[in-house]
Design a protein around this motif. Structure first.
Motif, short mmCIF file in Angstrom:
data_model
loop_
_atom_site.label_atom_id
_atom_site.label_comp_id
_atom_site.label_asym_id
_atom_site.label_seq_id
_atom_site.Cartn_x
_atom_site.Cartn_y
_atom_site.Cartn_z
N LEU A 150 32.32 -38.50 -57.23
CA LEU A 150 33.00 -39.71 -56.77
C LEU A 150 32.79 -39.86 -55.28
O LEU A 150 33.10 -38.95 -54.50
N ALA A 151 32.26 -40.99 -54.86
CA ALA A 151 32.12 -41.29 -53.44
C ALA A 151 33.41 -41.98 -52.97
O ALA A 151 33.64 -43.15 -53.28
N MET A 152 34.25 -41.23 -52.30
CA MET A 152 35.56 -41.73 -51.91
C MET A 152 35.47 -42.53 -50.62
O MET A 152 34.70 -42.21 -49.72
N GLY A 153 36.28 -43.59 -50.52
CA GLY A 153 36.34 -44.40 -49.32
C GLY A 153 37.22 -43.77 -48.27
O GLY A 153 37.97 -42.82 -48.53
N PHE A 154 37.16 -44.30 -47.04
CA PHE A 154 37.96 -43.73 -45.95
C PHE A 154 39.45 -43.90 -46.20
O PHE A 154 40.27 -43.15 -45.67
N GLU A 155 39.82 -44.90 -47.02
CA GLU A 155 41.25 -45.10 -47.32
C GLU A 155 41.85 -43.89 -48.02
O GLU A 155 43.05 -43.61 -47.88
N SER A 156 41.02 -43.15 -48.78
CA SER A 156 41.53 -41.98 -49.49
C SER A 156 41.97 -40.90 -48.52
O SER A 156 42.93 -40.15 -48.81
N VAL A 157 41.29 -40.78 -47.39
CA VAL A 157 41.68 -39.79 -46.39
C VAL A 157 43.00 -40.18 -45.75
O VAL A 157 43.90 -39.35 -45.55
N ILE A 158 43.15 -41.45 -45.45
CA ILE A 158 44.38 -41.94 -44.82
C ILE A 158 45.58 -41.72 -45.74
O ILE A 158 46.65 -41.28 -45.30
N ASP A 159 45.40 -41.98 -47.03
CA ASP A 159 46.51 -41.89 -47.98
C ASP A 159 46.58 -40.55 -48.71
O ASP A 159 47.37 -40.39 -49.64
#
Length: 324
Positions: A295-304
């Motif tokens: 899964l290529a996770m977006g930067f929003e996943s790091v924030i949340d």
């Protein structure tokens, strides 16, 4: 070989590995899944958790040849696949002779793989996918079985080169190794600080391992289970009808190799349980290690603070388990 004997050998392997490796049952199980499917395993965890020791013990109990490559920034592709060496004979003549690299083994430990440059990391791509290497103008087959167990440290990122998606995808499973609880840590201390550390004994040999791999491939999979695996992979891609977590946090979902990994790992799971056929529960049980690194996770996943396992769990819950 039949499923009952397969399960018996797998149990003996678990027991022998357990004489040296304390706890880490999930890691051991996933390593055995890769062994029985001739798949590659990426092991992520901080130093000192027994990742390297697991590989050495696994090689011993199954009777396979193994080698270790310590990946460093100055490691070159020729250090992995081998190179042509100029040889002088007694008559004074000279000729080039191919010297095989450490990749020519059954079980390859790629230690701290993310410390090598992308050029060197890519030297493993052909070996992992095609089971052969091209060197000296010739294509040279690797021994069978052949599998790569690679480790990487998720914390210390200075001077490292994260694996690109293309290479991550070639690992059938990704295991995440956590810190053991206090009781297991106490057992580790007792076993490793005495004058006679425990030793594992060989349980099987190369020929039987090959037979177990062949049996794993031959396990039948009902059509609705295949469809379930396909639906899981499809649900990891953002789009209409996918879980909200996927739409919000995933940039790109799993490749078709994810579906292949689900089925192969499910086949081995069934056989290790002594069953001759695969169920939907077998597929869902291996969803995390088979899909988390695809899964290529977006930067929003790091924030949340949303990691891939949370997304995979949401995907599993969203796909119906009936006969699709």
């Amino acid at each position: 070989m039949d499923p009952d004997h397969f399960a018996h050998v797998a149990k003996l392997l678990h027991e022998q590995i357990g004489t040296v490796i304390v706890g880490q049952k999930e890691l051991v199980h996933q390593a055995m899944l890769c062994l029985f499917t001739e798949g590659h395993l990426l092991i992520e965890g901080v130093p000192g958790l027994g990742k390297t020791q697991l590989v050495t013990v696994l090689a011993k109990v199954v009777g396979l040849d193994w080698r270790r490559i310590q990946f460093t920034p100055d490691l070159m592709p020729a250090d992995i696949v081998g190179t042509q060496v100029l040889i002088s004979d007694r008559a004074g003549g000279r000729s080039f002779e191919y010297q095989p690299g450490p990749v020519f083994t059954s079980l390859l430990l790629a230690d701290e793989i993310n410390r090598a440059t992308p050029k060197t990391q890519s030297a493993l791509l052909e070996a992992m996918q095609e089971r052969h290497v091209t060197a000296g103008g010739e294509t040279r087959p690797l021994p069978r079985p052949f599998l790569v167990l690679a480790t990487q440290n998720p914390i210390e990122q200075e001077g490292t080169y994260p694996l690109p998606e293309a290479q991550l995808d070639r690992f059938m499973l990704k295991a995440q190794v956590g810190m053991p609880p206090a009781e297991e840590l106490a057992a580790i201390i007792e076993r490793t600080t005495g004058d006679s550390p425990p030793q594992a004994q060989a349980v099987t040999d190369t020929d039987e391992v090959r037979s177990m791999i062949e049996l794993t491939r031959a396990v039948p999979v009902p059509s609705h289970v295949v469809r379930y695996a396909a639906e899981l992979v499809t649900a990891t891609h953002p789009g209409v009808g996918t879980p909200d977590l996927v739409t919000q946090y995933v940039r790109a979902g799993s490749s078709p190799r994810g579906a292949q990994a689900l089925i192969l790992a499910a086949k081995a799971t069934a056989l290790m349980d002594g069953r001759p056929s695969v169920s939907i529960d077998d597929v869902s049980a291996v969803a995390r290690p088979a899909l988390r690194h695809r899964l290529a996770m977006g930067f929003e996943s790091v924030i949340d603070s949303i990691d891939p396992d949370i997304v995979v769990d949401a995907v599993v819950q969203s796909v119906p388990t009936g006969e699709i």
